[in-house]
Design a protein around this motif. Structure first.
Motif, PDB file in Angstrom:
ATOM      1  N   PHE A 117       0.858  -1.014   0.184  1.00 59.22           N
ATOM      2  CA  PHE A 117       0.044   0.062  -0.037  1.00 59.22           C
ATOM      3  C   PHE A 117       0.874   1.227  -0.182  1.00 59.22           C
ATOM      4  O   PHE A 117       1.714   1.274   0.758  1.00 59.22           O
ATOM      5  N   VAL A 118       0.639   2.171  -1.088  1.00 58.30           N
ATOM      6  CA  VAL A 118       1.268   3.297  -1.047  1.00 58.30           C
ATOM      7  C   VAL A 118       0.411   4.480  -1.248  1.00 58.30           C
ATOM      8  O   VAL A 118      -0.763   4.436  -1.725  1.00 58.30           O
ATOM      9  N   GLY A 119       0.907   5.672  -0.790  1.00 60.39           N
ATOM     10  CA  GLY A 119      -0.080   6.772  -0.979  1.00 60.39           C
ATOM     11  C   GLY A 119       0.466   7.999  -0.067  1.00 60.39           C
ATOM     12  O   GLY A 119       1.325   7.859   0.532  1.00 60.39           O
ATOM     13  N   HIS A 120      -0.260   9.266  -0.638  1.00 62.23           N
ATOM     14  CA  HIS A 120       0.410  10.441  -0.099  1.00 62.23           C
ATOM     15  C   HIS A 120      -0.355  10.503   1.493  1.00 62.23           C
ATOM     16  O   HIS A 120      -1.250   9.791   1.845  1.00 62.23           O
ATOM     17  N   SER A 121       0.486  11.224   2.340  1.00 65.68           N
ATOM     18  CA  SER A 121       0.097  11.192   3.833  1.00 65.68           C
ATOM     19  C   SER A 121      -1.278  11.859   3.988  1.00 65.68           C
ATOM     20  O   SER A 121      -1.687  12.929   3.211  1.00 65.68           O
ATOM     21  N   GLY A 122      -2.084  11.354   4.827  1.00 62.92           N
ATOM     22  CA  GLY A 122      -3.518  11.875   5.003  1.00 62.92           C
ATOM     23  C   GLY A 122      -4.634  11.259   4.266  1.00 62.92           C
ATOM     24  O   GLY A 122      -5.844  11.761   4.216  1.00 62.92           O
ATOM     25  N   VAL A 123      -4.406  10.550   3.398  1.00 61.15           N
ATOM     26  CA  VAL A 123      -5.520   9.938   2.234  1.00 61.15           C
ATOM     27  C   VAL A 123      -6.085   8.653   2.930  1.00 61.15           C
ATOM     28  O   VAL A 123      -7.166   8.446   2.425  1.00 61.15           O
ATOM     29  N   GLY A 124      -5.706   8.407   3.944  1.00 61.59           N
ATOM     30  CA  GLY A 124      -6.372   7.146   4.723  1.00 61.59           C
ATOM     31  C   GLY A 124      -5.995   5.752   4.689  1.00 61.59           C
ATOM     32  O   GLY A 124      -6.677   4.919   4.919  1.00 61.59           O
ATOM     33  N   LYS A 125      -4.633   5.795   4.012  1.00 61.36           N
ATOM     34  CA  LYS A 125      -4.014   4.468   3.857  1.00 61.36           C
ATOM     35  C   LYS A 125      -3.949   3.701   4.860  1.00 61.36           C
ATOM     36  O   LYS A 125      -4.376   2.576   5.127  1.00 61.36           O
ATOM     37  N   THR A 126      -3.341   4.100   6.113  1.00 62.19           N
ATOM     38  CA  THR A 126      -3.047   3.319   7.231  1.00 62.19           C
ATOM     39  C   THR A 126      -4.393   2.950   7.906  1.00 62.19           C
ATOM     40  O   THR A 126      -4.577   1.966   8.626  1.00 62.19           O
ATOM     41  N   THR A 127      -5.428   3.929   7.796  1.00 60.32           N
ATOM     42  CA  THR A 127      -6.594   3.738   8.467  1.00 60.32           C
ATOM     43  C   THR A 127      -7.245   2.586   7.777  1.00 60.32           C
ATOM     44  O   THR A 127      -7.958   1.674   8.283  1.00 60.32           O
ATOM     45  N   LEU A 128      -7.320   2.477   6.424  1.00 56.04           N
ATOM     46  CA  LEU A 128      -7.713   1.314   5.629  1.00 56.04           C
ATOM     47  C   LEU A 128      -7.058   0.075   5.801  1.00 56.04           C
ATOM     48  O   LEU A 128      -7.713  -1.001   6.154  1.00 56.04           O
ATOM     49  N   VAL A 129      -5.840   0.045   5.925  1.00 54.96           N
ATOM     50  CA  VAL A 129      -4.769  -0.898   6.438  1.00 54.96           C
ATOM     51  C   VAL A 129      -5.363  -1.725   7.748  1.00 54.96           C
ATOM     52  O   VAL A 129      -5.701  -2.696   8.074  1.00 54.96           O
ATOM     53  N   ASN A 130      -5.682  -0.610   9.086  1.00 50.73           N
ATOM     54  CA  ASN A 130      -6.021  -1.303  10.069  1.00 50.73           C
ATOM     55  C   ASN A 130      -7.321  -1.884  10.137  1.00 50.73           C
ATOM     56  O   ASN A 130      -7.560  -2.870  10.849  1.00 50.73           O
ATOM     57  N   ALA A 131      -8.318  -1.251   9.022  1.00 53.26           N
ATOM     58  CA  ALA A 131      -9.476  -1.962   8.957  1.00 53.26           C
ATOM     59  C   ALA A 131      -9.370  -3.359   8.403  1.00 53.26           C
ATOM     60  O   ALA A 131     -10.415  -4.099   8.517  1.00 53.26           O
ATOM     61  N   LEU A 132      -8.282  -3.804   7.689  1.00 52.73           N
ATOM     62  CA  LEU A 132      -8.157  -4.995   7.030  1.00 52.73           C
ATOM     63  C   LEU A 132      -7.405  -6.157   7.875  1.00 52.73           C
ATOM     64  O   LEU A 132      -7.875  -7.090   7.397  1.00 52.73           O
TER      65      LEU A 132
END
Length: 336
Positions: A207-222
């Motif tokens: 998973f890659v993305g700009h800071s603040g896009v919700g990347k880690t939040t989504l990973v946490n949900a997975l």
């Protein structure tokens, strides 16, 4: 001064030990045939956390590996204390051949390549549709890096409750990129994670993305609750997120149905290392048309054979435009 007489024997003479050790040097290295296979989960200041036969083991890189790097996703040979007990340390003595390598450079004029992850087969590019605003040029650069590494891209668009996804999806329609659109309510209920998870089964996805896009939040949900990472907020003034993820981390999906690798938020994705001949492999309908191209063709010059190939109806003009748009990102800085 000690004297030994006229005919000293070996018992009379004291041999000084070699201060550097009596063992002769040799170029023969141990084969470590007893090494077990491990999977690198994260790297932190020279210490590597590995998964070995279901146990989490802390290890360090063996000196015999020299300057050979070890990164998240690597499959390695590991010896030593493999109990996983507190304060134990094993040694990584071998790095197995990598199936894929996702690389980036800090800037386009930086020749130093940084390996992001190894052995992934999919790249999830996470971008918000608003707060912060989407950055198509950064998406393009991540796509180029994915194609160069042989990874299948997956576009994950978040916060669709703040802005529609149609315009951005149209930009990438001719690339045939798989995508998932989510909103903040779906993220809370778990519906977003369920839809994204369908595209992750039996795969290793970075998973890659700009800071603040919700990347880690989504990973946490997975992933399972005890695996979750800290998250941050978007700055209301600058529109930028704070780097809460500072190192890559591989996390198993529930039921061991796949792996996700959360990477630190990026503000740039340098492409100094990219070879156009590898990127075009992601466009199989255009590859045959390159047979008439001059050597080391950039696929965006007067002598390029792709123009005639498309003009003869062998491929859609929009496909050639999409290829050249992606390749052009190598020549322009992300903010241009």
């Amino acid at each position: 001064m000690r004297r030994y007489g006229k005919n000293p024997d070996e018992d009379d003479i004291r041999v000084r030990p070699n201060r550097k050790g009596n063992r002769p040097r040799t170029s023969i290295r141990p084969k470590h045939e007893d090494a077990l296979e491990g999977f690198v989960l994260t790297v932190d200041r020279g210490r590597l956390t590995c998964l070995v036969e279901g146990r989490t083991v802390m290890a360090m890189k063996a000196r015999e590996l020299g300057r050979k790097g070890v990164v998240v996703g690597d499959r390695v040979g590991i010896v030593g204390d493999l109990t996983g007990d507190k304060d134990t340390l094993a040694r990584i003595v071998r790095v197995h051949e990598r199936a894929s390598v996702l690389r980036r450079t800090a800037d386009d004029d930086d020749p130093y390549e940084r390996v992001v992850v190894a052995n992934a087969d999919q790249l999830a590019i996470v971008t918000a549709l608003a707060d912060p605003e989407p950055r198509p040029r950064l998406i393009d650069r991540c796509l180029v890096a994915a194609y160069d590494a042989g990874l299948e891209p997956l576009l994950v668009l978040t916060k669709s409750d703040l802005a529609p996804a149609d315009e951005l999806l149209e930009t990438y329609s001719m690339l045939g990129v798989n995508y998932v659109v989510t909103n903040r309510d779906e993220l809370k209920t778990g519906e977003a994670a369920d839809r994204v998870r369908e595209s992750l089964t039996d795969r290793i996805t970075a998973f890659v993305g700009h800071s603040g896009v919700g990347k880690t939040t989504l990973v946490n949900a997975l992933v399972a609750a005890d695996r979750r990472r800290a998250t941050g907020r978007v700055n209301a003034v600058t529109g930028r997120g704070r780097h809460t993820t500072t190192s890559a981390l591989a996390l198993p999906l529930p039921g061991e149905t796949g792996w996700v690798i959360d990477t630190p938020g990026v503000r740039s994705f340098g492409l100094h290392h990219v070879d156009p001949s590898r990127v075009i492999l992601a466009f199989p309908d255009l590859v045959p048309g390159t047979e008439g191209c001059p050597r080391a063709c950039s696929h965006d010059e007067e002598e390029c054979a792709l123009d005639a190939w498309v003009a003869d109806g062998h491929a859609e003009p929009a496909r050639l435009y999409s290829l050249r748009r992606l390749l052009a990102t190598r020549e322009r800085r992300e903010g241009d």
